[in-house]
Enzyme design. Sequence first.
Site, short mmCIF file in Angstrom:
data_model
loop_
_atom_site.label_atom_id
_atom_site.label_comp_id
_atom_site.label_asym_id
_atom_site.label_seq_id
_atom_site.Cartn_x
_atom_site.Cartn_y
_atom_site.Cartn_z
CD GLU A 121 -12.20 6.50 5.38
OE1 GLU A 121 -10.86 5.07 5.90
OE2 GLU A 121 -11.48 7.11 4.27
NE ARG B 34 -2.94 0.76 3.26
CZ ARG B 34 -3.26 0.84 4.48
NH1 ARG B 34 -4.43 -0.07 4.46
NH2 ARG B 34 -3.11 1.22 5.93
CE LYS C 88 -2.53 4.40 6.82
NZ LYS C 88 -3.40 5.13 7.55
NE ARG D 54 9.30 21.04 -12.16
CZ ARG D 54 8.81 21.36 -13.39
NH1 ARG D 54 8.58 21.14 -14.28
NH2 ARG D 54 8.11 22.79 -13.06
N1 PXG Z 1 -9.51 4.88 7.36
C1 PXG Z 1 -8.41 5.65 7.32
C2 PXG Z 1 -8.45 7.12 6.82
C3 PXG Z 1 -7.04 5.12 8.43
O1 PXG Z 1 -5.99 5.94 8.47
C4 PXG Z 1 -8.26 2.77 8.16
C5 PXG Z 1 -9.23 3.70 7.87
C6 PXG Z 1 -7.50 1.82 8.99
O2 PXG Z 1 -6.62 0.89 8.13
P1 PXG Z 1 -5.79 -0.01 8.49
O3 PXG Z 1 -5.20 -0.37 7.43
O4 PXG Z 1 -4.74 0.60 9.38
O5 PXG Z 1 -6.33 -1.05 8.78
C7 PXG Z 1 -6.40 3.97 8.25
C8 PXG Z 1 -5.70 3.40 9.47
C9 PXG Z 1 -2.90 7.14 13.66
C10 PXG Z 1 -3.63 5.57 13.01
O6 PXG Z 1 -1.66 7.33 14.15
C11 PXG Z 1 -4.12 6.13 11.84
C12 PXG Z 1 -4.21 4.79 10.96
C13 PXG Z 1 -3.37 3.35 11.39
C14 PXG Z 1 -2.75 3.67 12.86
C15 PXG Z 1 -2.59 4.63 13.27
O7 PXG Z 1 -3.73 7.81 13.76
N2 PXG Z 1 -4.86 4.62 9.45
#
Ligand code: PXG
Length: 288
Positions: A183, A50, A150, A103
Amino acid sequence: MKIFLNGKLVEKEDARVSVFDHGFLYGDGAFEGIRAYDGVVFRLAEHIDRLYETCHTMLIHLDMDKQGMTEAVVKTIRANGLRNAYIRLVVTRGDGDLGLDPRKCKGSPNVIIIADKITLYPDELYRQGLEIVTVPTVRNHPEAINPQLKSLNYLNNILAKIEANNAGVPEAIMLDGSGYVAECTGDNIFMVKKGELKTPLQGRLRGITRDAVMELADSKCGLKVSETLITRHELFNAEEVFLTGTAAELIPVVKIDGRMIGTGKPGPVTGKLLKLFQALTRKDGVKF
Ligand code: PXG
């Protein structure tokens, strides 16, 4: 604490990047939040894939290949003597000047890996379930900033989190531009109704926890699993709602916008999926 910074393990105090770093100046970079359980980095390959997909779309060219990145993550966890860890992998565009033009970043991207102990929601929230609200901040339009990226630019989510804080709840439901449920600020959302598990089709990150939960629901619980458009009305009238994410794992939701969900207590499907997920986290990943 030892931090991985551009190929070297350095002390926390020495782990610094330039104020001209474009991740700092513009949020121009990518990250992953990853977890290790009892000596297994859960689905590390999926996290690395990812990250590289985000970098590919952002035209950030990493010198390190996926194998090298995998080894760097494991090395960082080991250097800190951790068996259970929260790992933050950060890639920035690199050092440039005050112009936003990528750049201007002529060197390599900055690569940072932090391995720390995890902070979790308190246990009682898993027993009681969360109360959450829908917030006015709409999730980024996919053709503006695709939610699959991300990126280091989390302002959309931070604005929603501020609205959750103002409402006195720990998470916020964000809708997409058409008003469908997308979400939460750092978690995906699921609902259970009549033997079916549903989760939003669009406007959301394809979470790695989300994928794992969908697989478990299908293979181990005999639930019909679908990615579909979901309205608030459907969430309000679900039997169970829960959130998924690397930090939260699966956490039940018992109230949304003042409406009680199901019985108002964490439901049996959520509980079963959480147990299955926790067993999977100790098996499915890179052992170290
Ligand atoms: N939606 C968003 C917008 C995220 O940032 C998830 C869903 C869940 O994805 P995963 O792959 O973790 O199942 C995320 C994940 C933090 C933190 O420090 C944020 C995430 C993961 C871990 C820590 O706020 N985001």
